[in-house]
Scaffold this motif. Sequence first.
Motif, PDB file in Angstrom:
ATOM      1  N   GLU A 154       0.835  -1.215   0.000  1.00  0.00           N
ATOM      2  CA  GLU A 154       0.000   0.000   0.000  1.00  0.00           C
ATOM      3  C   GLU A 154       0.865   1.259   0.000  1.00  0.00           C
ATOM      4  O   GLU A 154       0.569   2.225  -0.703  1.00  0.00           O
ATOM      5  CB  GLU A 154      -0.871   0.022   1.262  1.00  0.00           C
TER       6      GLU A 154
ATOM      7  N   CYS B 109     -11.039  -9.275 -10.028  1.00  0.00           N
ATOM      8  CA  CYS B 109     -10.360  -8.384  -9.072  1.00  0.00           C
ATOM      9  C   CYS B 109     -10.845  -6.949  -9.232  1.00  0.00           C
ATOM     10  O   CYS B 109     -10.824  -6.172  -8.277  1.00  0.00           O
ATOM     11  CB  CYS B 109      -8.852  -8.392  -9.285  1.00  0.00           C
TER      12      CYS B 109
ATOM     13  N   LYS C 226     -13.660  -5.867  -9.534  1.00  0.00           N
ATOM     14  CA  LYS C 226     -14.895  -5.580  -8.783  1.00  0.00           C
ATOM     15  C   LYS C 226     -14.626  -5.468  -7.283  1.00  0.00           C
ATOM     16  O   LYS C 226     -15.476  -5.032  -6.528  1.00  0.00           O
ATOM     17  CB  LYS C 226     -15.902  -6.711  -9.013  1.00  0.00           C
ATOM     18  N   LEU C 227     -13.461  -5.921  -6.831  1.00  0.00           N
ATOM     19  CA  LEU C 227     -13.195  -5.921  -5.392  1.00  0.00           C
ATOM     20  C   LEU C 227     -12.927  -4.503  -4.895  1.00  0.00           C
ATOM     21  O   LEU C 227     -12.383  -3.668  -5.620  1.00  0.00           O
ATOM     22  CB  LEU C 227     -11.976  -6.791  -5.071  1.00  0.00           C
ATOM     23  N   GLU C 228     -13.299  -4.283  -3.623  1.00  0.00           N
ATOM     24  CA  GLU C 228     -13.053  -2.960  -3.026  1.00  0.00           C
ATOM     25  C   GLU C 228     -12.473  -3.131  -1.634  1.00  0.00           C
ATOM     26  O   GLU C 228     -12.559  -4.199  -1.038  1.00  0.00           O
ATOM     27  CB  GLU C 228     -14.380  -2.192  -2.907  1.00  0.00           C
ATOM     28  N   GLY C 229     -11.921  -2.064  -1.082  1.00  0.00           N
ATOM     29  CA  GLY C 229     -11.481  -2.003   0.320  1.00  0.00           C
ATOM     30  C   GLY C 229     -10.555  -3.137   0.694  1.00  0.00           C
ATOM     31  O   GLY C 229      -9.636  -3.497  -0.040  1.00  0.00           O
TER      32      GLY C 229
ATOM     33  N   GLN D 249      -9.971  -6.041  -1.694  1.00  0.00           N
ATOM     34  CA  GLN D 249      -9.069  -5.708  -2.804  1.00  0.00           C
ATOM     35  C   GLN D 249      -7.608  -5.717  -2.329  1.00  0.00           C
ATOM     36  O   GLN D 249      -6.732  -6.273  -2.993  1.00  0.00           O
ATOM     37  CB  GLN D 249      -9.431  -4.330  -3.349  1.00  0.00           C
TER      38      GLN D 249
END
Length: 538
Positions: free
Chosen positions: A315, A346, A348-351, A354
């Motif tokens: 991150e 992938c 569509k993934l969030e937060g 993801q």
Amino acid sequence: MLGLMQRHELLISAILEHAARHHGDTEIVTRRADGSSVRTNYIALAVRARKLASVLRRLGVNIGDRVGTLAMNSDRHLELYYAISGSGAVCNTINPRLSHDDIAYIADHAQDGLIFCDPAFVPIVAAIAPRLEALRAVVVLSDAAAMPKADLPPGVALHCYETLMDAAAAIDAWPRLDENTASALCYTSGTTGRPKGVLYSHRSSVLSAMASNFADVLALRATDRVAVVVPMFHVNAWGLPYIAPMAGAALLMPGPKLDPASLLSLLNEERATIAVGVPTIWLNLINHLRDSGQKMETLKRIIVGGAAMPRALIEAYNQLGVWVNHAWGMTESSPVVTLNAPKVSCLKLEGEAQLNRRASQGRVVFGVDLCVQDDTGCEVPWDGHSPGNMMFRGHWIASGYYRTPQDIGDGNWFPTGDVGVFDADGFITLTDRTKDLIKSGGEWISSIAIENIAVAHPEVAEAAAIAVPHEKWGERPLLIVVPLQGCMPAPENLREFCRGKMPDWSIPDRVIVVDSIPHGATGKILKSELRRIYASAR
Ligand code: ADP
């Protein structure tokens, strides 16, 4: 009926000839020990590699002979890669950071007749030479002016690399070898016992390099400038010396200085677009960026593997605009088997979902395959929470170890000693090495999961979780952390930080804050050493 297509053996020499012919003026930049930069290109590399091939002939190297190298990343080390393998001999890269005993063991086990070494490593070679029966000569990667003295046993000659090169005429052409000819010999880094030799072939190396250039793997382009921070003695620098010339990408070689300030100057001054190395390197670099206020000017991507890259670090680089590709493999797999690149699912993934997906070790590259089995040998479901033993097979997976009776054979699953979980989309998350897992009250606790959470703490630089013996539970996790400079997190505060982020029973009973954690010869945390030191900690 057979197809009517040309057959060419897959040879490492063909990679260099392609780069010289089609990307001849693409740069190779090396930082020498004194900080100066040496610039060359693929045409010059190809000419010098053919000269070096004739030096090898003069020194009596024949097809199949093992030639050792003890050297950091440099243009000369690249010349050795191509000249030794291209001639049909076997390039045995040795990690100079190993103990003298391990280095002597490797060079003796490989029966290296010649060793090429950086001037800084001459004392190592001189110290172990009396134990090396096969050794005939040592060649120092230097010019005559900088030649060090060396006290070698009688019968072992000392040569200066550039003097030999000056006197040599390039060979006309590379031999047409069988593609299954052995090309390189790398020993595992010894974090799990005596080093074991993995003997690559031309075919396995070329196929692995080609697959590494797929769009969802390393995807190098002719416009890329690749900083090869992973050492050339660590699984052939993960194939970069083959992968980059195949794509026509420029190579940036850091030489001996891998401290963050030297690395940042290489990345910025040489306009690196991609850099490749183990997590410790990227941890040190980000701390240096924070402390110095300097910026990365051109870097777009980092390829990281060799140990788990913590999610928090992925991150942190993302916030700087640098995309991190987490990859997994071993010496036995040349090494790339999986790399993290998104699938449609992938997007569509969030937060959290993801971020967790981005931190996984990725998905399987075509040419090799991976399965996760339980202890009875049955494949476990791909459900995101059933761990099992990771096994692989494929074109660039070892079928056994050099001069060792254990034989895996062709087409059989090779047990990696790693434990992982596949999710429904085929992304693998490595939970541990089998021997690093913590077994508490019959339940397995992943040391990597604890470490990932610990390094997300704002005052923690590095973390290692290990098992310590416990009368009631068998083992319990102990967390050892190195704080960020100027911070002193309280152990109780760190335990509290874990709460809610992992099951309560896997929260470490004890946290120890230390100045530093021991690292092995390839930059990985030495858990065996930590277990020895903290065996009696509760
Ligand atoms: P050694 O086994 O001596 O450490 P290798 O360099 O071959 O030598 O290490 C391979 C091991 O490194 C793998 O089996 C795995 O445990 C670890 N490893 C490699 N990449 C990763 C990764 N991305 N995440 C976690 N562990 C990794």
